[in-house]
Design a protein around this motif. Structure first.
Motif: not given
Lengths: 316, 378
Positions: A134-162
């Protein structure tokens, strides 16, 4: 407590834009695996602090060490070890879920052999199964946020800034997001998360209250609740309220009295003084029930802390 | 530098262009439109120049001369006029840009001496057209003269002592029409690539700023040079496609003779495409709004390219200072490369200078781009 160096350390961290001091000598130390909440009004300097920690803004003074790297001297090393979610949603709306993940996986140089597994993990975590294309524009807010989190942790970072990851997201999705944060922290990820929802501060191991660029208070939610007020809080049902307030403001041992709905919240220097309130109010012709001790909400604590730290400025 | 990151960026950028109809239109339709407009519009060819005739004699000889003008195809007789005042009026009304005046004693003088003057009058407000028309007129007359000389020789047994209706000037003006197209079309291709290429990449960075995706992008370990190369990958493909389209149009539609090798053409075209896209990218880095970047790209590429690249206005004839300035106008190198490859069949060895200049430009762009982009919100 622990000999391990903190994951995030700031000393006198300061950012000045022209004549405006956005962040004013902030000292922070966040332990590995800790969830640190960043609370404060809009414009308090939360985003600016986070951006400095991500190497996106250069500190004007002081220093910050993230995952063992100085943000001013080794910003690239810092970037490779952090995940960041900016305040504004900033994935590519014209790309699909999978394409966004693949893109950030590529930028973070996630190993090809690991990529499929990491993408599956991010998709499951975000609850996006079946919406991979699905194109990201078509997702509701909660999904977008969780996807953004998913993108931010793909590389297993030890530190996360949200940075305000849950703003504009419905309550159910917010709760789900916090579950994810705790899962990550349980896995040893250090997380600094800013929010302006007071209830979310309760989910943090520790909370830092930022006001006008300064660190107003820091501690666990219960510590802040307990110590921040500098006294014991009581709820008082009485009438008339005006006369009661006037009497209480004159009374010794009363730090503060405020109207809360149809009752009063009274902060006493010493809890034992509560018994004498009745006589005091009767003398002022106020009918009152027995004061009831209440646990202050974090909001009570923050209002109190902010007024206290601002007071010296107002006096000068 | 990580190839992985470059490719990740390139693929992402490709998907975005592919899904954006406006970007695709700029990428694919703009070259087509410009090729039509510039290919047909900018031409030094002049055909059927409107010409008035004031034939004061109206003899066989004079009518034959007029007929020579018509038969050449370069002139169309729009009016036959009684006197000079009428010529003036016709020019004012733009009924003709030139007039041929044949004197009343034309055939008599010609028969007696073998030489007779005719007068041509031209409206020089458009000097370019007029110069060419005069050239054509001289050509027609010199042909008529040669024909007359042959007839005179047949009749008198000797050549006329003083040959010529006018003094004979052996110019190859008749080739002019052909030459001008062959000369101009390769230049048009260079101009189109310079304009379209800069437009393509000028929006690529500002779009990220405007959509708010830049903050996330620069929080990753991506390096400025990777960002630039990754962003250029899809546009390079589009640019080469556009170049192939324009060059094919030049060869197969406009019939410009192509004497060079495809390899040389591909090599030099790739080099130029990289430079052009790089310039657009640098503009994009500097200017954070899409509209601003697009405008700057247009102004920065349009004027120097059309005026100073030598594609219509010959660089040799410019004042020294302006000529020096053209050395920084990168399309000039590609204009001269294309002309040499098309018309002379030049290879890499002959093109060393312009290719070196373009290579220096490419190196300069990479060097600047790696420094111009700061991964910072400050």
């Amino acid at each position: 407590m622990s000999a391990a160096p903190p994951s995030v350390l700031t000393e006198g961290l300061t950012k000045i834009f022209g004549r405006f001091t956005a962040v004013d000598h902030i000292d922070l130390s966040i332990a590995t695996g800790e969830v640190m909440g960043f609370i404060g009004p809009n414009g308090a300097g939360k985003s600016t602090t986070i951006r400095m920690l991500c190497g996106l803004l250069r500190p004007s003074a002081g220093r910050a060490v993230v995952a063992g790297f100085d943000v001013a001297r080794k910003p690239e090393a810092v970037r490779a070890h952090i995940g960041y979610m900016s305040q504004k949603f900033s994935l590519y709306g014209d790309l699909t879920v999978r394409e966004n993940l693949r893109f950030f996986g590529g930028l973070y140089s996630v190993r090809q052999s690991e990529m499929a597994e990491r993408m599956r993990f991010a998709i499951t975590m975000a609850g996006l199964e079946g919406r991979e294309n699905a194109l990201v524009n078509t997702l509701a807010g909660g999904w977008k946020q969780r996807l953004a989190l998913g993108c931010a942790i793909l590389h297993r970072p030890p530190v996360l800034f949200l940075d305000e990851p849950t703003s504009g997201v419905e309550p159910e999705a917010r709760r789900r997001f916090w579950d994810l944060i705790h899962d990550l922290a349980a896995g040893g990820v250090t997380i600094l998360v800013s929010t302006h929802y007071m209830d979310e501060a309760e989910y943090c191991n520790r909370v830092a209250l930022i006001d006008r660029g300064r660190l107003a208070a820091i501690g666990t939610p219960s510590e802040l609740r307990g110590h921040a007020l500098g006294g014991a809080l009581f709820e008082l049902a009485c009438s008339p309220l005006g006369a009661a307030l006037a009497a209480l403001h004159r009374a010794p041992g009363v730090i503060e009295a405020n109207v809360f709905g149809d009752r009063l919240h009274v902060l006493l220097a010493d809890a034992s003084a509560a018994a004498s309130l009745h006589t005091l109010l009767a003398a002022a012709n106020v009918r009152a029930e027995a004061p009831r001790p209440i646990a202050p909400s974090l909001e009570d604590a923050f209002v109190r802390l902010v007024t206290r730290t601002r007071r010296p400025e107002a006096a000068s | 530098m990580s190839l992985r990151r470059v490719l990740a960026l390139g693929f992402k950028e490709f998907l975005q262009v592919w899904r954006d109809p406006r970007s695709l239109a700029v990428a694919l339709l703009m070259p087509l439109m410009q090729m039509v407009l510039l290919g047909y519009g900018v031409s030094l060819d002049i055909r059927r120049v409107p010409l008035c005739v004031q034939d004061q004699e109206n003899s066989t000889e004079s009518r034959a001369l007029v007929e020579d003008f018509v038969a050449s195809g370069w002139f169309a007789i729009t009016r036959t006029l009684p006197d000079n005042a009428a010529v003036r009026t016709a020019m004012d009304r733009e009924q003709c840009i030139g007039a041929l005046v044949i004197p009343v004693d034309f055939s008599r003088v010609l028969a007696a001496t073998g030489q007779a003057p005719v007068q041509s009058i031209f409206d020089a407000t458009d000097t370019n057209t007029t110069n060419i028309a005069i050239g054509y007129a001289e050509g027609v007359i010199s042909l008529a003269t040669a024909d007359f000389a042959a007839r005179w020789e047949a009749a008198h047994g000797t050549r006329p002592t003083r040959v010529g209706v006018v003094d004979f000037e052996p110019r190859v003006w008749f080739n002019e029409g052909l030459d001008s197209k062959n000369f101009i079309i390769p230049g048009v291709v260079a101009v189109i690539l310079a304009l379209v290429g800069a437009q393509l990449t000028s929006l690529t960075i500002s779009r990220e700023w405007e959509r708010g995706t830049m903050e996330q992008l620069i929080s990753t370990p991506v390096q400025p040079i990777e960002l630039m190369l990754g962003k250029l990958v899809p546009y390079f493909a589009i640019g080469l496609f556009d170049a192939a389209f324009c060059l094919a149009a030049a060869i197969f539609w406009f019939r410009v003779p192509f004497l060079g090798s495809i390899v040389t053409l591909a090599l030099t075209t790739s080099l130029f495409t990289f430079v052009v896209l790089g310039i657009g990218y640098l503009i994009s880095v500097r200017i954070r709004s899409q509209i601003g970047a697009s405008q700057v790209a247009l102004v920065l590429t349009m004027l120097p390219t059309t005026l100073l690249s030598g594609y219509t206005f010959p660089i040799d004839q410019m004042p020294a200072a302006i000529r020096a300035l053209t050395f920084i106008v990168y399309p000039r190198y590609y204009v001269s490369i294309l002309r040499a490859v098309f018309l002379k069949g030049s290879g890499v060895a002959e093109l060393a200078f312009p290719m070196l200049a373009l290579t220096l430009y490419a190196v300069f762009i990479i060097w600047v781009a790696a420094r111009a982009f700061r991964k910072s919100l400050d």
